[in-house]
Structures are given as structure tokens and as C-alpha cells.
Design a protein around this motif. Structure first.
Motif, mmCIF file in Angstrom:
data_model
loop_
_atom_site.group_PDB
_atom_site.id
_atom_site.type_symbol
_atom_site.label_atom_id
_atom_site.label_comp_id
_atom_site.label_asym_id
_atom_site.label_seq_id
_atom_site.Cartn_x
_atom_site.Cartn_y
_atom_site.Cartn_z
ATOM 1 N N TRP A 137 0.773 -1.229 0.000
ATOM 2 C CA TRP A 137 0.000 0.000 0.000
ATOM 3 C C TRP A 137 0.807 1.284 0.000
ATOM 4 N N THR A 138 2.104 1.208 0.019
ATOM 5 C CA THR A 138 2.889 2.436 0.134
ATOM 6 C C THR A 138 2.783 3.323 -1.104
ATOM 7 N N LEU A 139 2.425 2.777 -2.260
ATOM 8 C CA LEU A 139 2.286 3.596 -3.465
ATOM 9 C C LEU A 139 0.866 4.109 -3.642
ATOM 10 N N LEU A 140 -0.063 3.614 -2.880
ATOM 11 C CA LEU A 140 -1.453 4.018 -2.969
ATOM 12 C C LEU A 140 -1.646 5.415 -2.383
ATOM 13 N N LYS A 141 -2.547 6.181 -2.966
ATOM 14 C CA LYS A 141 -2.884 7.502 -2.442
ATOM 15 C C LYS A 141 -4.336 7.469 -1.966
ATOM 16 N N PRO A 142 -4.541 7.014 -0.724
ATOM 17 C CA PRO A 142 -5.917 6.870 -0.241
ATOM 18 C C PRO A 142 -6.555 8.217 0.099
ATOM 19 N N ASP A 143 -7.887 8.216 0.070
ATOM 20 C CA ASP A 143 -8.661 9.378 0.485
ATOM 21 C C ASP A 143 -9.069 9.253 1.945
ATOM 22 N N VAL A 144 -9.125 8.015 2.441
ATOM 23 C CA VAL A 144 -9.470 7.728 3.833
ATOM 24 C C VAL A 144 -8.665 6.510 4.274
ATOM 25 N N ILE A 145 -8.210 6.527 5.522
ATOM 26 C CA ILE A 145 -7.535 5.368 6.100
ATOM 27 C C ILE A 145 -8.375 4.867 7.266
ATOM 28 N N VAL A 146 -8.621 3.554 7.278
ATOM 29 C CA VAL A 146 -9.357 2.930 8.372
ATOM 30 C C VAL A 146 -8.393 1.986 9.088
ATOM 31 N N LEU A 147 -8.028 2.336 10.318
ATOM 32 C CA LEU A 147 -7.155 1.489 11.138
ATOM 33 C C LEU A 147 -8.037 0.462 11.837
ATOM 34 N N CYS A 148 -7.731 -0.813 11.647
ATOM 35 C CA CYS A 148 -8.591 -1.885 12.148
ATOM 36 C C CYS A 148 -7.888 -2.714 13.213
ATOM 37 N N TYR A 149 -8.663 -3.130 14.215
ATOM 38 C CA TYR A 149 -8.144 -4.031 15.238
ATOM 39 C C TYR A 149 -9.251 -4.989 15.654
ATOM 40 N N ASN A 150 -8.848 -6.063 16.304
ATOM 41 C CA ASN A 150 -9.765 -7.087 16.797
ATOM 42 C C ASN A 150 -10.112 -6.744 18.239
ATOM 43 N N ILE A 151 -11.392 -6.532 18.511
ATOM 44 C CA ILE A 151 -11.856 -6.142 19.846
ATOM 45 C C ILE A 151 -11.436 -7.133 20.927
ATOM 46 N N SER A 152 -11.256 -8.386 20.550
ATOM 47 C CA SER A 152 -10.883 -9.392 21.556
ATOM 48 C C SER A 152 -9.375 -9.591 21.663
#
Length: 193
Positions: A73-88
């Protein structure tokens, strides 16, 4: 008629936190609100995962990218970033705080203007059996504020709980971020869905 604007949304987080399952549940359409039947997982090779949706009386093409590897993903130019984690998994949240958030500011020079959202996945695994490892909404929201994220959300792709609402919230944030004024909603703090 002009083509709809393409909006790139990048989901980042450790492997196995539920990013692919979340996108797979969404791709199954309105039937995805129930937990009946197995979820057919999308394949990484099929990225971006594309959803054509209208917001604010305007069509958009949302392109979702799902990765746990910076090489992808380092070459991608995102408009939004969603940081995800596992609640458990407390470790997955710690990794979001220490590594993933830092990666976004290192690799994206416009990270200060990019909307960054924090998404807790696998909400169905929250139980009273292991209260030390479980992240509750109040803690997730507090951490999102500390990391200067624009919004905190959580859902369960397996049960379907809040999946539609989270997806809509991500797309609405992305659509707002593509307006001429630009993104970066975090000036005033973090909102909770």
C-alpha cells in the motif's frame, strides 16, 4: 454524464483482525444483515473491492483496499484510512497505536489532511470471560481520541451487527473528504458511531 469520483479507502491492521471478513460481508448485499449462512471471503487478488453508491445526491465509486503488509500500500494515495483491530485482542490495538498509526504518517505526506478512522472488528467476540483482553467501546473511543482519529466505530461481520452502519459511516466520511475543501476531519476531535 461524468464518471463518478473514485474514492480510495485503505483498511490497515494486523493479519486476522477481520478486515477481509468485514468487506466480504458488505459485498454480499442486504442479505448480509443476518448471520445465517457462511460468509464467502473475498480474495486479496480481487482488490480493489469496488462499491458504487450515491451520497448527497451524487454517485461515488468507493475502492476498498485491505492489507496488513506495507509493501502492498505504500504507493497508494488513499482518500481515507481505516485502522482496524480485533476487539478481543489487546495486542492488535497496541499495534494500531504503536505501528499502524505511525506508518500512516510516515508513508503519506498528506496524512494530516487524510481522514483516519479507528474500527474495532469482531464485536461478537466481546465476552465477560476474559475482561483483561477485551476492549470496550469507551476505551476504543478514548484511544481513537488520543491517536487523533476522526471517528471510532465497531461492528461484527460474523453476526452482521452494525456492519451496515459502519460501512455507511466510512463511505460518508470518504465522500465528505473528497469535497474541494479536502478531508481531515480531526481538527475538532473524534466522533463515535
Amino acid at each position: 454524464m461524468a464518471d463518478p469520483p473514485e474514492v480510495k479507502i485503505l483498511l490497515l491492521g494486523d493479519a486476522d483482525v477481520g478486515k477481509t471478513t468485514f468487506l466480504s460481508r458488505i459485498s454480499q448485499g442486504s442479505a448480509s444483515h443476518s448471520s445465517k449462512g457462511p460468509i464467502s471471503l473475498l480474495r486479496d487478488n480481487d482488490q480493489p473491492f469496488i462499491f458504487d453508491i450515491s451520497f448527497f445526491n451524487r454517485p461515488y465509486r468507493f475502492e476498498f483496499y485491505d492489507t496488513s503488509s506495507p509493501e502492498n500500500w505504500t504507493l497508494l494515495k488513499p482518500d481515507v484510512i481505516v485502522l482496524c483491530y480485533n476487539i478481543s485482542s489487546r495486542l492488535s490495538l497496541i499495534n494500531v497505536q504503536r505501528a499502524w498509526r505511525k506508518e500512516t504518517t510516515t508513508h503519506f505526506t498528506s496524512a494530516k489532511e487524510l481522514p483516519v478512522l479507528l474500527l474495532g472488528l469482531k464485536r461478537d467476540l466481546r465476552s465477560e470471560e476474559d475482561p483483561n483482553g477485551i476492549i470496550y467501546p469507551q476505551e476504543g473511543y478514548r484511544i481513537a481520541q488520543e491517536m487523533r482519529c476522526d471517528r471510532y466505530m465497531e461492528c461484527s461481520a460474523v453476526s452482521g451487527e452494525l456492519v451496515h452502519e459502519v460501512f455507511e459511516d466510512i463511505c460518508r466520511t470518504a465522500a465528505l473528504g473528497t469535497k474541494k475543501e479536502g478531508g481531515g476531519l480531526s481538527e475538532g476531535g473524534c466522533g463515535m458511531m
